[in-house]
Design a protein around this motif. Structure first.
Motif, PDB file in Angstrom:
ATOM      1  N   ARG A 126       0.839  -1.008   0.087  1.00 42.61           N
ATOM      2  CA  ARG A 126       0.010  -0.179   0.061  1.00 42.61           C
ATOM      3  C   ARG A 126       0.914   1.178   0.029  1.00 42.61           C
ATOM      4  O   ARG A 126       2.022   1.257   0.643  1.00 42.61           O
ATOM      5  CB  ARG A 126      -0.901  -0.106   1.188  1.00 42.61           C
ATOM      6  N   ALA A 127       0.421   2.410  -0.976  1.00 42.64           N
ATOM      7  CA  ALA A 127       1.481   3.381  -0.964  1.00 42.64           C
ATOM      8  C   ALA A 127       1.468   4.136   0.588  1.00 42.64           C
ATOM      9  O   ALA A 127       0.511   4.183   1.269  1.00 42.64           O
ATOM     10  CB  ALA A 127       0.750   4.428  -1.862  1.00 42.64           C
ATOM     11  N   PHE A 128       2.517   4.703   0.591  1.00 44.62           N
ATOM     12  CA  PHE A 128       2.955   5.483   2.001  1.00 44.62           C
ATOM     13  C   PHE A 128       2.588   4.573   3.121  1.00 44.62           C
ATOM     14  O   PHE A 128       1.954   5.167   4.077  1.00 44.62           O
ATOM     15  CB  PHE A 128       1.985   6.898   1.970  1.00 44.62           C
ATOM     16  N   THR A 129       2.932   3.303   3.418  1.00 38.57           N
ATOM     17  CA  THR A 129       2.601   2.554   4.267  1.00 38.57           C
ATOM     18  C   THR A 129       3.877   1.835   4.682  1.00 38.57           C
ATOM     19  O   THR A 129       4.521   0.967   3.922  1.00 38.57           O
ATOM     20  CB  THR A 129       1.508   1.459   3.795  1.00 38.57           C
ATOM     21  N   GLY A 130       4.336   1.732   5.873  1.00 40.81           N
ATOM     22  CA  GLY A 130       5.353   1.178   6.526  1.00 40.81           C
ATOM     23  C   GLY A 130       6.749   1.744   6.360  1.00 40.81           C
ATOM     24  O   GLY A 130       7.655   0.832   6.733  1.00 40.81           O
ATOM     25  N   ASP A 131       6.884   2.918   6.092  1.00 36.70           N
ATOM     26  CA  ASP A 131       8.072   3.696   6.199  1.00 36.70           C
ATOM     27  C   ASP A 131       7.859   4.947   6.693  1.00 36.70           C
ATOM     28  O   ASP A 131       6.816   5.403   6.898  1.00 36.70           O
ATOM     29  CB  ASP A 131       8.582   3.481   4.755  1.00 36.70           C
TER      30      ASP A 131
END
Length: 214
Positions: free
Chosen positions: A67-72
């Protein structure tokens, strides 16, 4: 909600990026994760008035979680900022099933697959923009404001909308029914060096919320 559907996941326009996404080796902290390792969809409110466009999925962020912009870190800045201005129900973006809900906002990337060294080629940027980003823009029927994060996202949006301007943080450009509000990317390279600080980032988000009337 993924606006472009599952056809994105079988995209084969950029073999270099596809091969790299599959070759990313998890570091010890993510050794138990089964990496997504394919094109990463955007997500958010299908009735969004604000579209945030990043560069590409991070190797151990979106390429891992799917998923975009997820986990960083970039995702944390985006979502925490949206939470602070009342457009997200929680301040973190951890996984696809974390219960995160965005209000009035959709987030995606100019390039849907992770590129080596975060450097997609111009040809890869154009292919992804003309095949996928344009579909997302056209699907957002209430869209008013587009926030491209950094020069690559700005270039991608410029290709699609016919913008003829140089990138500059905070620049506002009116193109047809859209307002383009440029921002430095929320990458660690920018946030840790102070090129983009927290208050300046919130200023961009608040301005977008104002323009979009969210």
């Amino acid at each position: 909600m993924n606006l472009v559907g599952e056809s994105l996941f079988s995209c084969n326009h950029c073999p270099r990026l596809m091969n790299y996404a599959r070759s990313v080796v998890p570091p010890p902290r993510f050794k138990l994760w089964n990496y997504w390792a394919k094109p990463v969809p955007g997500f958010g409110d299908p009735n969004a008035r604000i579209l945030i466009v990043g560069l590409a999925p991070a190797a151990h962020g979106g390429n891992r979680t799917g998923r975009a912009f997820t986990g960083d870190q970039s995702g944390q800045w985006v979502v925490r900022g949206l939470y602070e201005i009342g457009l997200a129900n929680k301040p973190e973006s951890v996984s696809r099933d974390d219960g995160l809900i965005l209000k009035c906002v959709y987030v995606t990337n100019a390039v849907k697959c992770v590129p080596p060294k975060n450097r997609p080629t111009n040809d890869e940027i154009k292919k992804c923009s003309l095949n996928w980003l344009i579909k997302e823009i056209n699907s957002l029927k209430h869209l008013k404001v587009i926030i491209p994060l950094g020069r690559i996202a700005f270039y991608s949006v410029s290709i699609l909308l016919g913008v003829k301007a140089d990138f500059e943080h905070g620049k506002e450009i009116e193109v047809g029914k859209y307002k383009v509000l440029a921002s430095y990317h929320v990458s660690a390279q920018n946030t840790r060096t102070g090129r983009l600080n927290w208050e300046d980032w919130l200023k961009i988000l608040r301005r977008a919320k104002e323009l979009a009337e969210c």
